[in-house]
Write an enzyme that holds these catalytic residues in place. Structure first.
Site, PDB file in Angstrom:
ATOM      1  N   VAL A  78       0.844  -1.208   0.000  1.00 59.01           N
ATOM      2  CA  VAL A  78       0.000   0.000   0.000  1.00 59.01           C
ATOM      3  C   VAL A  78       0.874   1.251   0.000  1.00 59.01           C
ATOM      4  O   VAL A  78       0.663   2.185  -0.775  1.00 59.01           O
ATOM      5  CB  VAL A  78      -0.952   0.005   1.222  1.00 59.01           C
TER       6      VAL A  78
ATOM      7  N   ARG B  33       3.530   6.052  -6.097  1.00 58.82           N
ATOM      8  CA  ARG B  33       3.131   6.212  -7.500  1.00 58.82           C
ATOM      9  C   ARG B  33       1.943   7.170  -7.622  1.00 58.82           C
ATOM     10  O   ARG B  33       1.936   8.083  -8.438  1.00 58.82           O
ATOM     11  CB  ARG B  33       2.778   4.829  -8.068  1.00 58.82           C
TER      12      ARG B  33
ATOM     13  N   VAL C 288       4.963 -13.245   0.519  1.00 59.49           N
ATOM     14  CA  VAL C 288       5.632 -13.873   1.658  1.00 59.49           C
ATOM     15  C   VAL C 288       6.214 -15.167   1.117  1.00 59.49           C
ATOM     16  O   VAL C 288       5.551 -15.874   0.348  1.00 59.49           O
ATOM     17  CB  VAL C 288       4.635 -14.140   2.810  1.00 59.49           C
TER      18      VAL C 288
ATOM     19  N   ARG D 175      19.809 -25.257   2.771  1.00 54.69           N
ATOM     20  CA  ARG D 175      20.901 -24.884   1.851  1.00 54.69           C
ATOM     21  C   ARG D 175      21.882 -23.933   2.521  1.00 54.69           C
ATOM     22  O   ARG D 175      23.085 -24.038   2.351  1.00 54.69           O
ATOM     23  CB  ARG D 175      20.286 -24.251   0.589  1.00 54.69           C
TER      24      ARG D 175
ATOM     25  N   HIS E 221      19.069  -4.280  -4.397  1.00 51.87           N
ATOM     26  CA  HIS E 221      18.420  -4.905  -3.243  1.00 51.87           C
ATOM     27  C   HIS E 221      18.613  -4.057  -1.988  1.00 51.87           C
ATOM     28  O   HIS E 221      19.708  -3.576  -1.722  1.00 51.87           O
ATOM     29  CB  HIS E 221      19.015  -6.292  -2.971  1.00 51.87           C
TER      30      HIS E 221
ATOM     31  N   GLU F  36      12.942  -7.657   2.353  1.00 46.01           N
ATOM     32  CA  GLU F  36      13.848  -7.322   1.236  1.00 46.01           C
ATOM     33  C   GLU F  36      13.052  -6.627   0.138  1.00 46.01           C
ATOM     34  O   GLU F  36      12.008  -7.109  -0.278  1.00 46.01           O
ATOM     35  CB  GLU F  36      14.500  -8.591   0.680  1.00 46.01           C
TER      36      GLU F  36
ATOM     37  N   GLU G 103      14.607 -16.287 -16.258  1.00 45.97           N
ATOM     38  CA  GLU G 103      15.740 -17.053 -15.740  1.00 45.97           C
ATOM     39  C   GLU G 103      15.331 -17.842 -14.508  1.00 45.97           C
ATOM     40  O   GLU G 103      15.765 -18.955 -14.304  1.00 45.97           O
ATOM     41  CB  GLU G 103      16.894 -16.091 -15.419  1.00 45.97           C
TER      42      GLU G 103
HETATM   43  P1  0O2 Z   1      12.658 -16.015  -4.582  1.00 50.63           P
HETATM   44  O1  0O2 Z   1      11.530 -15.727  -3.697  1.00 50.63           O
HETATM   45  O2  0O2 Z   1      12.520 -17.297  -5.296  1.00 50.63           O
HETATM   46  O3  0O2 Z   1      12.993 -14.867  -5.491  1.00 50.63           O
HETATM   47  P2  0O2 Z   1      20.528 -15.972  -2.022  1.00 50.63           P
HETATM   48  O4  0O2 Z   1      19.188 -15.663  -1.442  1.00 50.63           O
HETATM   49  O5  0O2 Z   1      21.167 -17.160  -1.425  1.00 50.63           O
HETATM   50  O6  0O2 Z   1      20.485 -16.076  -3.540  1.00 50.63           O
HETATM   51  P3  0O2 Z   1      21.396 -13.556  -0.733  1.00 50.63           P
HETATM   52  O7  0O2 Z   1      22.749 -12.950  -0.647  1.00 50.63           O
HETATM   53  O8  0O2 Z   1      20.717 -13.989   0.506  1.00 50.63           O
HETATM   54  O9  0O2 Z   1      21.510 -14.763  -1.750  1.00 50.63           O
HETATM   55  O10 0O2 Z   1      20.448 -12.551  -1.373  1.00 50.63           O
HETATM   56  P4  0O2 Z   1      20.553 -11.790  -2.737  1.00 50.63           P
HETATM   57  O11 0O2 Z   1      21.426 -12.514  -3.688  1.00 50.63           O
HETATM   58  O12 0O2 Z   1      20.827 -10.368  -2.452  1.00 50.63           O
HETATM   59  O13 0O2 Z   1      19.064 -11.915  -3.192  1.00 50.63           O
HETATM   60  C1  0O2 Z   1      18.465 -13.147  -3.422  1.00 50.63           C
HETATM   61  C2  0O2 Z   1      17.240 -12.918  -4.269  1.00 50.63           C
HETATM   62  O14 0O2 Z   1      17.615 -12.128  -5.393  1.00 50.63           O
HETATM   63  C3  0O2 Z   1      16.706 -14.210  -4.833  1.00 50.63           C
HETATM   64  O15 0O2 Z   1      15.743 -14.701  -3.974  1.00 50.63           O
HETATM   65  C4  0O2 Z   1      16.102 -13.760  -6.154  1.00 50.63           C
HETATM   66  O16 0O2 Z   1      14.842 -13.187  -5.945  1.00 50.63           O
HETATM   67  C5  0O2 Z   1      17.059 -12.677  -6.573  1.00 50.63           C
HETATM   68  N1  0O2 Z   1      18.171 -13.214  -7.343  1.00 50.63           N
HETATM   69  C6  0O2 Z   1      19.469 -13.226  -6.987  1.00 50.63           C
HETATM   70  N2  0O2 Z   1      20.237 -13.768  -7.955  1.00 50.63           N
HETATM   71  C7  0O2 Z   1      19.402 -14.112  -8.950  1.00 50.63           C
HETATM   72  C8  0O2 Z   1      19.608 -14.707 -10.235  1.00 50.63           C
HETATM   73  O17 0O2 Z   1      20.707 -15.062 -10.657  1.00 50.63           O
HETATM   74  N3  0O2 Z   1      18.488 -14.902 -10.993  1.00 50.63           N
HETATM   75  C9  0O2 Z   1      17.249 -14.541 -10.572  1.00 50.63           C
HETATM   76  N4  0O2 Z   1      16.221 -14.768 -11.377  1.00 50.63           N
HETATM   77  N5  0O2 Z   1      17.031 -13.989  -9.354  1.00 50.63           N
HETATM   78  C10 0O2 Z   1      18.087 -13.768  -8.569  1.00 50.63           C
HETATM   79  P5  0O2 Z   1      15.399 -16.254  -3.887  1.00 50.63           P
HETATM   80  O18 0O2 Z   1      16.032 -16.822  -2.669  1.00 50.63           O
HETATM   81  O19 0O2 Z   1      15.699 -16.917  -5.179  1.00 50.63           O
HETATM   82  O20 0O2 Z   1      13.873 -16.217  -3.594  1.00 50.63           O
END
Ligand code: 0O2
Ligand code: 0O2
Length: 217
Positions: A21, A27, A46, A58, A120, A139, A154
Site C-alpha cells: 500500500v 506512485r 511472503v 541450503r 536490493h 527485502e 531465468e
Molecule cells: P525467490 O523468492 O525465489 O525470489 P541468495 O538468497 O542465497 O540467492 P542472498 O545474498 O541472501 O543470496 O540474497 P541476494 O542474492 O541479495 O538476493 C536473493 C534474491 O535475489 C533471490 O531470492 C532472487 O529473488 C534474486 N536473485 C538473486 N540472484 C538471482 C539470479 O541469478 N536470478 C534470478 N532470477 N534472481 C536472482 P530467492 O532466494 O531466489 O527467492
C-alpha cells in the site's frame, strides 16, 4: 521447532500488505502532481514455507536464527521504467521514517555471475501486533522492466534445471542479460531526447523563440 507456520508468518504477511500500500502510494502521489512516477508497479509476497525450509537447509540457518538470518521472508519488488528511476526510488526510501535500511546491494553496477541485475535493500520494518510492536526484516528489490523480464524467465529456467544449467544455456542467458541492459541504456538515451524535445515544445519556449520575447515580458 516452529509448530505453527501460519502464526510465525502473520507479521510478515502484515508487513507485505502494508508496504505494498505504501509503495503504491508513492506512485499515486506523483500521478496526482501530474509528474511521471519513478515506479511502474509494485508486487509483494511472503516466501512460501517450502522455500523457507529449502533455503534454511541450503544456507544452514537454524530455526532460532530464522528471523535474523533470512532477510527475504517478506519480499517487495518495485518495477521502474528507467535505470535512473531505480536510484530515485532508493533515495525516496532512504528518506522515509517508517522503515530503517540495514543493507543495500547494488547488483546493477555489480551484476551477478548469472547476469542478474537489481538493486536490493534490506529493511527493518515495525509491525503493530496486539502483543505490541515487532520489528521484522524485509527485502525490497528495485529493478527495471527489462531486468524483471530477464529475472522472471531465468527464475523459471532455474526451477526447471534446479540451478544446473547446461553451459550453452547459461552463456545465452548471460548474453540475454547484457542485451536487456543495453535496451535499458538505449531507452534512457531516448528518454533524454524525448525530454529535450518536450522542453522545446513548451509554450514558453515556443513564444520566446518565435517572437524573441519571453512570457514575462
Ligand atoms: P525467490 O523468492 O525465489 O525470489 P541468495 O538468497 O542465497 O540467492 P542472498 O545474498 O541472501 O543470496 O540474497 P541476494 O542474492 O541479495 O538476493 C536473493 C534474491 O535475489 C533471490 O531470492 C532472487 O529473488 C534474486 N536473485 C538473486 N540472484 C538471482 C539470479 O541469478 N536470478 C534470478 N532470477 N534472481 C536472482 P530467492 O532466494 O531466489 O527467492
Ligand atoms: P491493477 O489495476 O491490476 O494494475 P494486490 O496486492 O491484491 O493488489 P496481488 O494479488 O498481491 O495484488 O498481486 P501482485 O502479484 O503482488 O501484484 C500485482 C499488481 O502488479 C497488479 O496491480 C498488477 O496489475 C501489477 N502488475 C503485475 N505485472 C505487471 C506488469 O508486467 N506490468 C504492469 N504495469 N503491472 C503489472 P494491482 O495493484 O492489482 O492493480
Amino acid at each position: 521447532m516452529i509448530a505453527n507456520w501460519d502464526q510465525f508468518l502473520l507479521p510478515y504477511q502484515q508487513a507485505v500488505s502494508e508496504l505494498k500500500v505504501k509503495l503504491r502510494g508513492i506512485r499515486k502521489q506523483f500521478e496526482n502532481r501530474n509528474e511521471r512516477p519513478p515506479i511502474e508497479f509494485v508486487t509483494g509476497r511472503v516466501k512460501p514455507v517450502a522455500s523457507i525450509k529449502e533455503k534454511m537447509s541450503r544456507r544452514h540457518v537454524a530455526e532460532e536464527r530464522l528471523e535474523q538470518d533470512m532477510q527475504d521472508i517478506a519480499g517487495l519488488r518495485i518495477m521502474c521504467q528507467f535505470v535512473d528511476d531505480i536510484y530515485d526510488v532508493v533515495d525516496l526510501l532512504r528518506r522515509r521514517t517508517d522503515l530503517t535500511i540495514l543493507e543495500e546491494r547494488d547488483y546493477i553496477h555489480n551484476e551477478k555471475p548469472s547476469g542478474y541485475r537489481s538493486y536490493h535493500i534490506v529493511i527493518e520494518y515495525p509491525v503493530q501486533l496486539v502483543s505490541g510492536e515487532k520489528k521484522i526484516l524485509a527485502e525490497i528489490q528495485v529493478r527495471t522492466l527489462a531486468m524483471n523480464f530477464w529475472a522472471t524467465i531465468e527464475h523459471s529456467l532455474n526451477y526447471k534445471y534446479q540451478g544446473d544449467f547446461p553451459e550453452e544455456l547459461s552463456g545465452r542467458l548471460q548474453r540475454a542479460a547484457e542485451a536487456a541492459f543495453k535496451l535499458d541504456t538505449e531507452m534512457s538515451e531516448i528518454r533524454e531526447e524525448i525530454q529535450e524535445a518536450q522542453q522545446y515544445m513548451t509554450p514558453q519556449h515556443h513564444d520566446s523563440s518565435s517572437t524573441g520575447q519571453s512570457k514575462e515580458e
